[in-house]
Design a protein around this motif. Structure first.
Motif, PDB file in Angstrom:
ATOM      1  N   ALA A   1       0.837  -1.198   0.000  1.00 50.94           N
ATOM      2  CA  ALA A   1       0.000   0.000   0.000  1.00 50.94           C
ATOM      3  C   ALA A   1       0.872   1.247   0.000  1.00 50.94           C
ATOM      4  O   ALA A   1       1.790   1.371   0.805  1.00 50.94           O
TER       5      ALA A   1
ATOM      6  N   GLY B   1     -11.351   3.107  -0.041  1.00 55.71           N
ATOM      7  CA  GLY B   1     -10.412   2.005  -0.225  1.00 55.71           C
ATOM      8  C   GLY B   1     -10.880   1.027  -1.294  1.00 55.71           C
ATOM      9  O   GLY B   1     -10.077   0.494  -2.060  1.00 55.71           O
TER      10      GLY B   1
ATOM     11  N   ASN C   1      -7.363   0.103  -2.237  1.00 56.81           N
ATOM     12  CA  ASN C   1      -6.396   0.222  -1.154  1.00 56.81           C
ATOM     13  C   ASN C   1      -6.923  -0.540   0.066  1.00 56.81           C
ATOM     14  O   ASN C   1      -7.714  -0.014   0.848  1.00 56.81           O
TER      15      ASN C   1
ATOM     16  N   TRP D   1      -6.888   1.038   3.708  1.00 53.37           N
ATOM     17  CA  TRP D   1      -7.948   1.975   4.095  1.00 53.37           C
ATOM     18  C   TRP D   1      -9.207   1.213   4.513  1.00 53.37           C
ATOM     19  O   TRP D   1      -9.842   1.545   5.500  1.00 53.37           O
TER      20      TRP D   1
END
Lengths: 391, 251
Positions: free
Chosen positions: B40, B208, B213, B216
């Protein structure tokens, strides 16, 4: 007809007239040239045009009926006007679609005043209680749907916004609906197969039963969206580590994590109610069974299980109704289903598309609830029917 | 009477606190997140601090639960008074029907009519979370022993006094269980509310998912799950202490 004496006046139908009146006065529907424009708001009165007196007549009828003495007549009047309110809702939409401006695909969208008529219909029909006989629900359903379908048939209903959205994506809608059904049925089926044995085992463990219930109660509080999110990372890691799992579809995003989360979620009420159902069996019943010389399996299958069944079935009902809604949330992690259309509609600010997802979702949830209610009514031994389960 | 905390409860709360601290302080969270999510780019959700999002979330859930409590108890009382009793079957049926509607559907239905943002989500949360409070108020007020009510009337209490001094205190444990349910439902539904622009802990999850992601998503999910567990635990303890009070009053 006998006019009621003072004190017998029934106020409930007047509570139905209020939302009904809102439908007539407030914006009932929006006439739009296409999907994006704002549209012209029209009230129920404006749409009804010269036919206004019918709507006013229904209202006066309901008002007069509330002064009638408690007779069958009053109930029939309530039920009948409830049906009329529902049909009026469909009829006003059809009326409106004739007033639409010329265009490629003009549409009529329900505005907030639209919901007054179905609310009025619900209040009147629920209060009339004339459909509370065996299979009365089916009769009511036919009476609601058949005239509405006739009104909408022959292309008269195609300008209604939800129908426009539907005809623009018939195939996708069908596919998403099937995906939704399949996901939710698999999750509930898996949770039943896992949850009932787990619950039975936990109830046998004595003290562990209580701790299982408290664990399940705590797990149930975790938001469904959080559970989906929490499962994503470990599943993604698993599929990276084991290519075989990846070929089976185990990834962070998609149907697999959704199915796992949905099954876990559906497990909770099933396990809980199995444990509670088995533990509420009174000792006296067990002792009576023992005294009759029953073996432990006989004791379980003939005493404990039948007495726990209402609780277990109520757990299945809760799990199923919840799973229908949670499956919609699962669309966020790419599982597909009716949630896809809802979230797409939210993303495009297209209320009509949202409705196309939400209406079948709500109908599915209510339908599943009613089917389980019917099953519980039919399968539970009459001597136990007062027991009822705690969800 | 206070029950002593068991070892397991203590351990559970301590672990929960530790997680909460890690989640709320970005400078600790960043290195912790880079262990499970090494790829990430930006492990900590940058738009708003998680503590701020948690406060937004808490405010939204509790404000909705507060309004729902006022409405739910009010309607519950009204439907059990002699004047409102004709409405009781209707209120029961409507509440049972409305409870089968998924919370996400209520949220999605409210948005086209009220628009995006905090207020429509608040409205949807209130609409949905009235139901458990209402149900439990009805259950609490309907299942009181008639001997107690007759005794109160016999003492010359007015209807209002009976309601305030006898009925509501005795029904309080059941009503507060309904309030707890409504708070927990709100915390869950508020997460979905991020899609409608309500902010809160759902926004890192949604962002996210869109930006791919997982770090998140994890923050938002873990924080909202912890919040639901904490609130459920705290309200559950309050309920138990109230239940023991009303038991004292019963005898």
């Amino acid at each position: 007809m006998i006019i009621a004496k003072q004190g017998e006046f029934d106020p409930v139908p007047l509570a139905a007239l209020l939302p009904g009146a809102i439908s007539l006065i407030a914006p009932f529907a929006l006439l739009k040239e296409n999907r994006v424009v704002d549209g012209i708001p029209m009230s129920g009165f404006q749409l009804a045009g010269a036919w206004n007196w019918i709507l006013i007549g229904v209202f006066i009828l309901v008002f007069l009926a509330s002064f009638l003495k408690k007779t069958l007549w009053r109930s029939v009047l309530y039920g009948g006007s409830g049906l009329l309110c529902f049909w009026a809702m469909a009829w006003l939409l059809v009326r409106g679609s004739f007033l639409l401006p010329e265009g490629a695909a003009p549409r009529i969208s329900p505005a907030w005043g639209f919901w007054g008529l179905p609310i009025a219909a619900y209040v009147l029909i629920d209060h009339s209680r004339i459909f509370r006989f065996r299979f009365g629900g089916l009769v009511l359903l036919t009476l609601l749907i058949l005239p509405t379908a006739l009104l909408f048939s022959g292309g008269r209903g195609e300008a209604i916004s939800v129908m426009r959205e539907w005809s623009a994506r018939k195939d996708r809608f069908g596919a998403e609906f099937v995906v939704h059904l399949r996901l939710f049925l698999t999750a509930v089926g898996g949770a039943t197969l896992l949850g009932i044995p787990l619950g039975v085992q936990a109830a046998r463990g004595g003290r562990s039963g209580a701790s299982v219930v408290s664990f399940v109660d705590a797990a149930q509080t975790i938001p469904s969206m959080a559970l989906f999110g929490l499962l994503m990372a470990p599943l993604a890691a698993l599929s990276q580590a084991f290519p075989l799992l990846r070929t089976l579809g185990v990834r962070g995003i998609g149907a697999a994590p959704a199915l796992i989360a949905l099954t876990l979620y559906a497990l909770l009420p099933i396990v809980r109610n199995t444990v509670v159902g088995l533990e509420q069996v009174p000792d006296s019943a067990l002792e009576a069974g023992l005294g009759m010389g029953m073996s432990p399996p006989q004791l379980f299958w003939r005493v404990q299980w039948p007495m726990a069944l209402p609780y277990v079935l109520t757990g299945l009902k809760t799990a199923s109704v919840q799973a229908v809604g949670n499956t919609a949330v699962a669309a966020l992690i790419g599982a597909g289903g009716l949630g896809m259309m809802i979230f797409q509609g939210l993303g495009q600010s297209a209320p009509d598309l949202i409705l196309l997802g939400v209406i079948p979702l709500v109908l599915l949830a209510v339908g599943v609830d009613r089917i389980w209610g019917f099953v519980i009514l039919r399968t539970v031994s009459p001597g136990l029917s007062t027991v009822g389960g705690d969800s | 009477m206070k029950t002593p905390w068991s070892y397991r409860q203590f351990l559970g709360s301590a672990l929960g606190m530790l997680f909460m601290l890690i989640l709320l302080i970005p400078s600790i969270l960043s290195p912790v997140l880079s262990v499970p999510f090494p790829e990430a780019q930006d492990p900590v959700f940058p738009r708003k601090m998680l503590a701020v999002l948690a406060l937004e979330h808490l405010w939204l859930s509790l404000a909705a639960a507060g309004l729902a409590t006022i409405i739910g108890i009010g309607v519950g009382i009204a439907a059990t008074r002699p004047a409102g009793r004709t409405f009781l079957p209707l209120v029961r049926d409507a509440s049972a029907l409305a409870q089968t509607v998924p919370p996400a559907a209520v949220l999605a239905l409210a948005i086209p009519f009220v628009g995006f943002g905090f207020q429509p989500v608040l409205l949807a949360l209130v609409l949905y979370s009235v139901l458990p409070v209402l149900d439990n108020t009805l259950a609490g007020l309907e299942n009181l022993p008639s001997a107690v009510l007759e005794a109160a009337q016999g003492m010359g209490m007015t209807r209002f006094q009976v309601l305030l001094q006898i009925e509501l205190p005795l029904a309080l444990p059941v009503i507060s269980a309904g309030i707890r349910t409504s708070v927990v439902i709100n915390v869950g539904t508020a997460t979905i509310g991020a899609l409608a622009g309500a902010g809160g802990l759902g926004s890192p999850i949604v962002a996210g998912l869109i930006r791919d992601n997982p770090a998140w998503v994890f923050q938002g999910a873990a924080a909202s799950a912890l919040m639901a567990l904490f609130l459920n635990g705290i309200l559950g303890r309050l309920e138990k202490s109230w239940a023991s009070h009303s038991k004292v009053e019963k005898t």
